[in-house]
Design an enzyme around this catalytic site. Structure first.
Site, PDB file in Angstrom:
ATOM      1  N   ASP A  81       0.945  -1.316  -0.154  1.00 21.73           N
ATOM      2  CA  ASP A  81      -0.265   0.057   0.008  1.00 21.73           C
ATOM      3  C   ASP A  81       0.912   1.350   0.007  1.00 21.73           C
ATOM      4  O   ASP A  81       0.665   2.217  -0.701  1.00 21.73           O
ATOM      5  CB  ASP A  81      -0.828   0.053   1.330  1.00 21.73           C
ATOM      6  CG  ASP A  81      -1.958  -0.728   1.259  1.00 21.73           C
ATOM      7  OD1 ASP A  81      -2.078  -1.580   0.388  1.00 21.73           O
ATOM      8  OD2 ASP A  81      -2.603  -0.956   2.222  1.00 21.73           O
ATOM      9  N   GLU A  88     -14.769   7.670  15.713  1.00 21.30           N
ATOM     10  CA  GLU A  88     -15.060   6.256  15.404  1.00 21.30           C
ATOM     11  C   GLU A  88     -13.905   5.794  14.949  1.00 21.30           C
ATOM     12  O   GLU A  88     -12.698   6.213  14.454  1.00 21.30           O
ATOM     13  CB  GLU A  88     -16.248   6.300  14.186  1.00 21.30           C
ATOM     14  CG  GLU A  88     -17.455   6.693  14.449  1.00 21.30           C
ATOM     15  CD  GLU A  88     -18.491   6.953  13.198  1.00 21.30           C
ATOM     16  OE1 GLU A  88     -17.959   6.252  12.090  1.00 21.30           O
ATOM     17  OE2 GLU A  88     -19.208   7.767  13.134  1.00 21.30           O
ATOM     18  N   LYS A 111     -11.587   3.474  12.419  1.00 20.57           N
ATOM     19  CA  LYS A 111     -11.457   3.456  10.951  1.00 20.57           C
ATOM     20  C   LYS A 111     -11.325   2.035  10.714  1.00 20.57           C
ATOM     21  O   LYS A 111     -10.174   1.397  10.917  1.00 20.57           O
ATOM     22  CB  LYS A 111     -10.333   4.302  10.304  1.00 20.57           C
ATOM     23  CG  LYS A 111     -10.635   4.343   8.890  1.00 20.57           C
ATOM     24  CD  LYS A 111      -9.793   5.284   8.074  1.00 20.57           C
ATOM     25  CE  LYS A 111      -9.577   5.510   6.671  1.00 20.57           C
ATOM     26  NZ  LYS A 111      -9.635   4.216   5.975  1.00 20.57           N
ATOM     27  N   ASP A 159     -10.588  -1.643   8.887  1.00 17.30           N
ATOM     28  CA  ASP A 159      -9.832  -1.922   7.605  1.00 17.30           C
ATOM     29  C   ASP A 159     -10.625  -2.954   6.934  1.00 17.30           C
ATOM     30  O   ASP A 159     -10.333  -4.338   7.068  1.00 17.30           O
ATOM     31  CB  ASP A 159      -8.467  -2.337   8.115  1.00 17.30           C
ATOM     32  CG  ASP A 159      -7.416  -2.459   7.026  1.00 17.30           C
ATOM     33  OD1 ASP A 159      -7.728  -1.789   5.799  1.00 17.30           O
ATOM     34  OD2 ASP A 159      -6.371  -2.780   7.298  1.00 17.30           O
ATOM     35  N   TYR A 167     -21.988   2.365   9.549  1.00 16.99           N
ATOM     36  CA  TYR A 167     -21.700   3.700  10.210  1.00 16.99           C
ATOM     37  C   TYR A 167     -22.346   4.999   9.405  1.00 16.99           C
ATOM     38  O   TYR A 167     -22.185   6.057   9.877  1.00 16.99           O
ATOM     39  CB  TYR A 167     -20.236   3.998  10.196  1.00 16.99           C
ATOM     40  CG  TYR A 167     -19.409   3.635   8.988  1.00 16.99           C
ATOM     41  CD1 TYR A 167     -19.593   4.428   7.749  1.00 16.99           C
ATOM     42  CD2 TYR A 167     -18.614   2.579   8.967  1.00 16.99           C
ATOM     43  CE1 TYR A 167     -18.845   4.160   6.707  1.00 16.99           C
ATOM     44  CE2 TYR A 167     -17.879   2.388   7.995  1.00 16.99           C
ATOM     45  CZ  TYR A 167     -17.932   2.910   6.765  1.00 16.99           C
ATOM     46  OH  TYR A 167     -17.370   2.562   5.728  1.00 16.99           O
ATOM     47  N   LYS A 200      -4.888   8.909  10.077  1.00 17.71           N
ATOM     48  CA  LYS A 200      -3.982   7.363  10.010  1.00 17.71           C
ATOM     49  C   LYS A 200      -3.161   7.428  10.986  1.00 17.71           C
ATOM     50  O   LYS A 200      -2.365   8.266  11.472  1.00 17.71           O
ATOM     51  CB  LYS A 200      -3.539   7.653   8.731  1.00 17.71           C
ATOM     52  CG  LYS A 200      -4.304   7.439   7.394  1.00 17.71           C
ATOM     53  CD  LYS A 200      -5.010   6.253   7.390  1.00 17.71           C
ATOM     54  CE  LYS A 200      -5.851   5.865   5.994  1.00 17.71           C
ATOM     55  NZ  LYS A 200      -4.830   5.547   5.031  1.00 17.71           N
ATOM     56  N   CYS A 224      26.345 -10.348 -15.628  1.00 17.00           N
ATOM     57  CA  CYS A 224      27.404 -10.710 -16.747  1.00 17.00           C
ATOM     58  C   CYS A 224      28.835 -10.651 -16.285  1.00 17.00           C
ATOM     59  O   CYS A 224      29.899 -10.726 -17.054  1.00 17.00           O
ATOM     60  CB  CYS A 224      27.317  -9.581 -17.757  1.00 17.00           C
ATOM     61  SG  CYS A 224      27.743  -7.892 -17.251  1.00 17.00           S
ATOM     62  N   CYS A 230      26.649  -1.302 -14.040  1.00 20.31           N
ATOM     63  CA  CYS A 230      27.203  -2.255 -15.080  1.00 20.31           C
ATOM     64  C   CYS A 230      27.178  -1.304 -16.283  1.00 20.31           C
ATOM     65  O   CYS A 230      25.976  -0.962 -16.785  1.00 20.31           O
ATOM     66  CB  CYS A 230      26.391  -3.547 -15.203  1.00 20.31           C
ATOM     67  SG  CYS A 230      26.979  -4.410 -16.314  1.00 20.31           S
ATOM     68  N   CYS A 236      25.347  -6.759 -21.296  1.00 21.08           N
ATOM     69  CA  CYS A 236      24.795  -7.376 -19.945  1.00 21.08           C
ATOM     70  C   CYS A 236      23.475  -7.915 -20.189  1.00 21.08           C
ATOM     71  O   CYS A 236      22.511  -7.253 -20.727  1.00 21.08           O
ATOM     72  CB  CYS A 236      24.799  -6.301 -18.866  1.00 21.08           C
ATOM     73  SG  CYS A 236      24.304  -6.967 -17.337  1.00 21.08           S
TER      74      CYS A 236
HETATM   75  S1  IVH Z   1     -17.164   7.497   6.737  1.00 19.69           S
HETATM   76  C1  IVH Z   1     -19.200  10.027   3.736  1.00 19.69           C
HETATM   77  N1  IVH Z   1     -16.476   5.920   8.930  1.00 19.69           N
HETATM   78  O1  IVH Z   1     -12.790   4.292   5.126  1.00 19.69           O
HETATM   79  C2  IVH Z   1     -18.716   8.822   4.557  1.00 19.69           C
HETATM   80  N2  IVH Z   1     -15.551   5.496   6.733  1.00 19.69           N
HETATM   81  O2  IVH Z   1     -10.574   5.582   3.721  1.00 19.69           O
HETATM   82  C3  IVH Z   1     -17.337   8.157   4.386  1.00 19.69           C
HETATM   83  N3  IVH Z   1     -14.022   3.578   6.671  1.00 19.69           N
HETATM   84  O3  IVH Z   1     -14.378   4.522   2.052  1.00 19.69           O
HETATM   85  C4  IVH Z   1     -17.036   7.099   5.097  1.00 19.69           C
HETATM   86  N4  IVH Z   1     -14.176   2.914   8.884  1.00 19.69           N
HETATM   87  O4  IVH Z   1     -14.743   2.157   3.472  1.00 19.69           O
HETATM   88  C5  IVH Z   1     -16.442   6.265   7.444  1.00 19.69           C
HETATM   89  N5  IVH Z   1     -16.116   4.802  10.666  1.00 19.69           N
HETATM   90  C6  IVH Z   1     -15.889   4.913   9.345  1.00 19.69           C
HETATM   91  C7  IVH Z   1     -15.079   4.113   8.382  1.00 19.69           C
HETATM   92  C8  IVH Z   1     -15.059   4.362   7.338  1.00 19.69           C
HETATM   93  C9  IVH Z   1     -13.703   2.630   7.688  1.00 19.69           C
HETATM   94  C10 IVH Z   1     -13.736   3.243   5.519  1.00 19.69           C
HETATM   95  C11 IVH Z   1     -14.697   3.559   4.135  1.00 19.69           C
HETATM   96  C12 IVH Z   1     -14.274   4.562   3.592  1.00 19.69           C
HETATM   97  C13 IVH Z   1     -12.630   4.714   3.667  1.00 19.69           C
HETATM   98  C14 IVH Z   1     -12.103   5.811   3.470  1.00 19.69           C
END
Ligand code: IVH
Length: 672
Positions: A40, A118, A120, A122, A227, A315, A412, A427, A432
């Protein structure tokens, strides 16, 4: 364009094109095939490079740039679903300072400190549609506007309610993910079966969901956290916090760790808490999402093409992992640069499996003093590229010895040199095999001589079996020789011979690019070919004359004249001529500056009956048009063949000019 910028616009455009192609290829591997070939972080870094170039040179932005799209295209075999309300992505920040800036901005604009935090998750974004409380359709995000119908697969996931507690119409959005334990189990089983392991839980979730057979999905132990809703008028909640509670009451799985915050201290506490608890959670998270709480503000602030203005993803800082260096590999690139790479025991680092890290050049290797058997600390530079920070002295084996820098080419065996005080080890043997093999792969590549079927694996075999020594040798290959290649039957041998033969008729710009002269990209090659018209003129031109062509500049020009000054290059061109390779430019004498097509953004869709797409694209580009793959407001013209798809609908929707094939042919005849 900035006048003090180290790049000209042409160079920036050239580099942007390379980045766009790479990113689109990687995105395709990632989103469509769920099998990324790069970390990534490598993607992120290339993406950032492209953003930087596009910021400095906004003129080079094209609609097919990954920066202008959300996600990527969809797998054709699953049927498509149009998201009438697009599924957005999120803007990213990588430090607390940037997060505070985002919030300060909103505070200045009068939005009170009222956010919902919230995790995030994965996973993979999904959308679930309910009618009168019954689950009717589920889809992936796809490119944000068109996703794939995965209803049958989602029906196998226990956490997705088939019937809600209220008989309402609602479209709910969230994340489908694979718990860490299921991910580990699945990868073990895949390795036992000789299948490629998934790189991370997100890819595993995506691969499991985008199956044609729901029975496969059912076995994969997926779960969900919802969410969001597509349309806030479908809920009673007035804040994001209430929305999550309402979703839970309706029967959805909602991640329990959400928390409203009303001050920077509360925000910080949440961030710190989950940076620490991250590893203890049973599912992967890659950050924290901070959302402005009042839902009415979401409407007022709206979104850019890709991301909402009322939410941001923070992040996590790069992770560190320890692992052991088992080997140091040296690879020879097309230009002869020899690069060391550490090969290590695979470790998971910030969500992806890492087993290799570049050591860049011998100086770097000496300075870091990395040795075989060393335990090293690995991190992702800027959360991006896997890099060894240092070795751990206490874990160094007793009999350890400094790693000897190679003096001779691994391919080579000729003596390696540092040119003009360069740090890189090179080289410089023009014969080669490793360089020639890389060079031949480039020669055959799509933007160069476009020899279908001649990829790196076949090229490697041709060299191993000594069937070719250089590019010119390609044209002497025989049917019987090709039959000696692995898995090569009569059909593949004939196809490859035909493709090689066809390449002789290519226009000059393809050959110039295919020669792999340093700094000469596909666009520069085209400008040069248009100007010089034939190879002899180019070979006789002085560096100054070449530099004048469309202000290419001296770097490119010097590189070309140095190349053609060598005996090997002269001999190679002689051999290619003798083999019947075309040495003339076959397009228009130069791009007509007043053509109808100049600077027009054109999209082709559907099957053309008499013309091939590549012919048409090439012709249009020669007329100065920009051929792109997706229709947007910026598109000027859409050329439509048989069975056109959604691009045609989009063109109608946006009232963009549409031509059919016969009209195009008429215009082509007039212009030619
Ligand atoms: S909100 C308009 N909330 O992260 C609303 N996204 O990198 C947009 N994701 O596409 C998304 N946890 O797939 C939201 N608590 C959370 C999330 C979340 C994971 C993902 C989601 C989004 C991606 C963006």
């Amino acid at each position: 364009m900035k006048s003090d910028h180290p790049l000209t616009q042409l160079e920036a455009d050239e580099q942007a094109e390379v980045l766009r192609n790479k990113l689109n290829k990687w995105a395709n591997e990632y989103y469509v095939h769920d099998q990324p070939s790069v970390e990534d972080s490598v993607y992120d870094q290339a993406y950032q490079e492209l953003v930087n170039l596009e910021t400095d040179f906004p003129e080079i932005i094209t609609p097919e740039s990954p920066t202008q799209k959300v996600g990527d295209q969809t797998l054709s075999v699953l049927s498509k679903v149009t998201h009438t309300i697009p599924m957005l992505s999120l803007g990213d920040v990588f430090s607390k300072t940037e997060l505070y800036e985002f919030i300060n901005h909103l505070t200045k604009d009068g939005y009170p400190y009222d956010y919902n935090c919230e995790l995030k998750i994965d996973g993979l974004a999904i959308s679930l549609r309910y009618e009168k409380g019954k689950f009717v359709q589920g889809s992936t995000r796809g490119n944000g506007r068109i996703g794939e119908d995965i209803t049958k697969n989602l029906e196998t996931i226990k956490s997705i309610p088939k019937k809600l507690s209220k008989p309402i119409d609602i479209e709910v959005r969230g994340e489908c993910y694979m718990p860490k334990s299921s991910f580990a189990e699945l990868n073990e089983a895949r390795q036992d079966n000789g299948e490629a392991p998934f790189a991370n839980p997100r890819n595993a979730a995506a691969g499991s969901l985008r199956q044609l057979d729901p029975k496969v999905t059912a076995k994969r132990k997926l779960s969900t956290f919802m969410y969001n809703v597509a349309d806030y008028s479908q809920v009673e909640a007035t804040t994001q916090t209430e929305l999550l509670q309402e979703l839970a009451e309706l029967g959805f799985n909602v991640n329990p760790e959400f928390r409203p915050v009303n001050s920077v201290d509360e925000l910080n506490q949440y961030l710190d808490e989950f940076e620490t608890r991250r590893d203890d959670l049973s599912y992967g998270i890659d950050g924290i999402v901070v959302k402005l709480n009042p839902l009415t503000d979401h409407g007022t602030l709206g979104a850019t093409v890709k991301v909402p203005r009322w939410a941001i993803a923070y992040k996590f800082a790069p992770e560190e992992a320890e692992t052991i260096v088992n080997d140091i590999e040296w690879t020879v690139g097309r230009t002869g640069v020899v690069t060391p790479t550490a090969v290590m025991d695979p470790v998971i680092l910030a969500g992806t499996t890492v087993a290799r890290a570049s050591l860049h050049n011998p100086d770097y290797l000496i300075q870091k003093d990395i040795r075989l058997g060393d335990t090293v600390k690995l991190h992702k530079a800027g959360d991006i590229i896997p890099e060894i920070s240092e070795y751990i002295p206490s874990k160094r084996p007793k009999d350890s010895q400094s790693y000897p820098i190679i003096t001779h080419c691994p391919s080579c065996d000729s003596k390696l040199v540092h040119l003009d005080g360069e740090i890189a080890l090179r080289c410089i043997n023009p014969m080669c095999p490793a360089q020639l093999s890389e060079g031949l792969t480039h020669y055959a590549s799509r933007d160069a001589m476009n020899i279908d079927g001649l990829g790196p694996k076949i090229v490697a075999q041709l060299f191993e079996k000594q069937l070719v020594n250089d590019v010119a040798g390609l044209y002497n290959l025989t049917f019987d020789e090709l039959l000696t290649l692995d898995k090569f039957g009569e059909k593949s041998a004939n196809n490859l011979l035909a493709a090689i033969d066809n390449s002789k008729a290519n226009s000059l710009e393809r050959l110039i690019y295919g020669l792999g002269i340093r700094h000469v990209g596909a666009k520069a090659a085209r400008l040069i070919a248009q100007k010089v018209n034939d190879m002899d003129t180019l070979m006789q031109a002085t560096s100054e004359e070449i530099a004048q062509i469309n202000s290419l500049g001296l770097v490119i020009a010097d590189s070309i004249s140095t190349y053609f000054a060598t005996e090997q290059a002269k001999k190679l061109i002689q051999q290619l001529k003798a083999a019947g390779v075309n040495m003339k430019y076959l397009g228009k004498s130069s791009t007509p500056s007043n053509s109808f097509f100049t600077d027009k953004r054109i999209v082709l869709t559907g099957k053309l009956a008499d013309l091939s797409r590549s012919q048409v694209s090439e012709w249009l580009e020669n007329q100065g048009a920009k051929v792109s793959s997706s229709v947007s407001k910026k598109t000027d013209l859409v050329i439509v063949g048989e069975d056109p798809g959604s691009k045609y609908d989009k063109a109608l929707e946006l009232s963009i000019e549409i031509w059919d094939e016969s009209h195009l042919k008429q215009v082509m005849q007039q212009e030619n």
